[in-house]
Design a protein around this motif. Structure first.
Motif, PDB file in Angstrom:
ATOM      1  N   CYS A  20       0.875  -1.171   0.000  1.00  0.00           N
ATOM      2  CA  CYS A  20       0.000   0.000   0.000  1.00  0.00           C
ATOM      3  C   CYS A  20       0.907   1.214   0.000  1.00  0.00           C
ATOM      4  N   ALA A  21       0.981   1.879  -1.146  1.00  0.00           N
ATOM      5  CA  ALA A  21       1.842   3.046  -1.287  1.00  0.00           C
ATOM      6  C   ALA A  21       1.011   4.310  -1.172  1.00  0.00           C
ATOM      7  N   ALA A  22       1.526   5.276  -0.435  1.00  0.00           N
ATOM      8  CA  ALA A  22       0.800   6.515  -0.212  1.00  0.00           C
ATOM      9  C   ALA A  22       1.614   7.713  -0.653  1.00  0.00           C
ATOM     10  N   SER A  23       0.909   8.740  -1.020  1.00  0.00           N
ATOM     11  CA  SER A  23       1.568  10.001  -1.341  1.00  0.00           C
ATOM     12  C   SER A  23       1.373  10.953  -0.171  1.00  0.00           C
ATOM     13  N   GLY A  24       2.303  11.877  -0.001  1.00  0.00           N
ATOM     14  CA  GLY A  24       2.164  12.845   1.082  1.00  0.00           C
ATOM     15  C   GLY A  24       3.091  12.560   2.245  1.00  0.00           C
ATOM     16  N   ARG A  25       3.578  13.642   2.844  1.00  0.00           N
ATOM     17  CA  ARG A  25       4.549  13.491   3.919  1.00  0.00           C
ATOM     18  C   ARG A  25       3.924  13.146   5.254  1.00  0.00           C
ATOM     19  N   THR A  26       2.584  13.223   5.355  1.00  0.00           N
ATOM     20  CA  THR A  26       1.942  12.959   6.639  1.00  0.00           C
ATOM     21  C   THR A  26       1.611  11.494   6.852  1.00  0.00           C
ATOM     22  N   PHE A  27       1.866  10.666   5.851  1.00  0.00           N
ATOM     23  CA  PHE A  27       1.541   9.232   5.949  1.00  0.00           C
ATOM     24  C   PHE A  27       2.154   8.616   7.186  1.00  0.00           C
ATOM     25  N   ARG A  28       3.352   9.040   7.512  1.00  0.00           N
ATOM     26  CA  ARG A  28       4.064   8.441   8.634  1.00  0.00           C
ATOM     27  C   ARG A  28       3.408   8.752   9.969  1.00  0.00           C
ATOM     28  N   ASN A  29       2.468   9.682  10.000  1.00  0.00           N
ATOM     29  CA  ASN A  29       1.785  10.052  11.240  1.00  0.00           C
ATOM     30  C   ASN A  29       0.499   9.274  11.469  1.00  0.00           C
ATOM     31  N   TYR A  30       0.140   8.423  10.517  1.00  0.00           N
ATOM     32  CA  TYR A  30      -1.181   7.793  10.545  1.00  0.00           C
ATOM     33  C   TYR A  30      -1.117   6.275  10.643  1.00  0.00           C
ATOM     34  N   ALA A  31      -2.097   5.733  11.334  1.00  0.00           N
ATOM     35  CA  ALA A  31      -2.273   4.286  11.354  1.00  0.00           C
ATOM     36  C   ALA A  31      -2.839   3.818  10.014  1.00  0.00           C
ATOM     37  N   VAL A  32      -2.511   2.600   9.662  1.00  0.00           N
ATOM     38  CA  VAL A  32      -2.971   2.018   8.391  1.00  0.00           C
ATOM     39  C   VAL A  32      -3.595   0.655   8.655  1.00  0.00           C
ATOM     40  N   GLY A  33      -4.649   0.380   7.951  1.00  0.00           N
ATOM     41  CA  GLY A  33      -5.302  -0.912   8.093  1.00  0.00           C
ATOM     42  C   GLY A  33      -5.464  -1.606   6.758  1.00  0.00           C
ATOM     43  N   TRP A  34      -5.540  -2.907   6.815  1.00  0.00           N
ATOM     44  CA  TRP A  34      -5.913  -3.724   5.660  1.00  0.00           C
ATOM     45  C   TRP A  34      -7.268  -4.357   5.951  1.00  0.00           C
ATOM     46  N   PHE A  35      -8.113  -4.330   4.962  1.00  0.00           N
ATOM     47  CA  PHE A  35      -9.436  -4.926   5.050  1.00  0.00           C
ATOM     48  C   PHE A  35      -9.654  -5.767   3.805  1.00  0.00           C
ATOM     49  N   ARG A  36     -10.636  -6.641   3.839  1.00  0.00           N
ATOM     50  CA  ARG A  36     -10.940  -7.425   2.650  1.00  0.00           C
ATOM     51  C   ARG A  36     -12.440  -7.607   2.504  1.00  0.00           C
ATOM     52  N   GLN A  37     -12.827  -7.805   1.249  1.00  0.00           N
ATOM     53  CA  GLN A  37     -14.238  -7.974   0.948  1.00  0.00           C
ATOM     54  C   GLN A  37     -14.395  -9.087  -0.073  1.00  0.00           C
ATOM     55  N   ALA A  38     -15.032 -10.157   0.366  1.00  0.00           N
ATOM     56  CA  ALA A  38     -15.315 -11.275  -0.526  1.00  0.00           C
ATOM     57  C   ALA A  38     -16.621 -10.990  -1.269  1.00  0.00           C
ATOM     58  N   PRO A  39     -16.825 -11.627  -2.410  1.00  0.00           N
ATOM     59  CA  PRO A  39     -18.050 -11.386  -3.188  1.00  0.00           C
ATOM     60  C   PRO A  39     -19.308 -11.623  -2.362  1.00  0.00           C
TER      61      PRO A  39
END
Length: 122
Positions: A20-39
């Motif tokens: 998961c690649a992000a743009s912006g210098r504030t990315f390092r200040n934020y939590a990140v999550g992974w989610f999934r959705q099955a059909p």
């Protein structure tokens, strides 16, 4: 912007690494999550990591098989998925939460990527 990649077709027992690649210098200040959705199903929590990378949490169904990590110098979060099962088949989304603390709740995330499809064959 968030760009998820790394999905594909893999046999049961195999591995994939999502990015998961992000743009912006504030990315390092934020939590990140992974989610999934099955059909035909709701989007569900998979894993989350704090801004510093010091805290993480996993859904019970993936604990011990998946590992979330981040490289703030590269503005990228990874999801290493091992011992994949057919029930892991879904579109995987990464999301950013505008706080440094982790959460497993879909509605506590503010920005979402476009998703990457993971298909696990039996």
């Amino acid at each position: 912007q968030l760009q998820a990649s790394g999905g594909g077709l893999v046999q049961a027992g195999g591995s994939l690494r999502l990015s998961c690649a992000a743009s912006g210098r504030t990315f390092r200040n934020y939590a990140v999550g992974w989610f999934r959705q099955a059909p035909g199903k709701e989007r569900v929590f998979v894993a989350t990591i704090s801004a510093s990378g010091g805290s993480s949490n996993y859904a019970g169904s993936v604990k011990g098989r998946f590992t979330i990590s981040r490289d703030n110098a590269k503005n990228t979060v990874y999801l290493q998925m091992n011992s994949l099962k057919p029930e892991d088949t879904a579109v995987y989304y990464c999301a950013v939460r505008r706080t440094s603390w982790i959460s497993s709740l879909v509605n506590e995330y503010d920005y979402w990527g476009q998703g990457t499809l993971v298909t696990v064959s039996s």
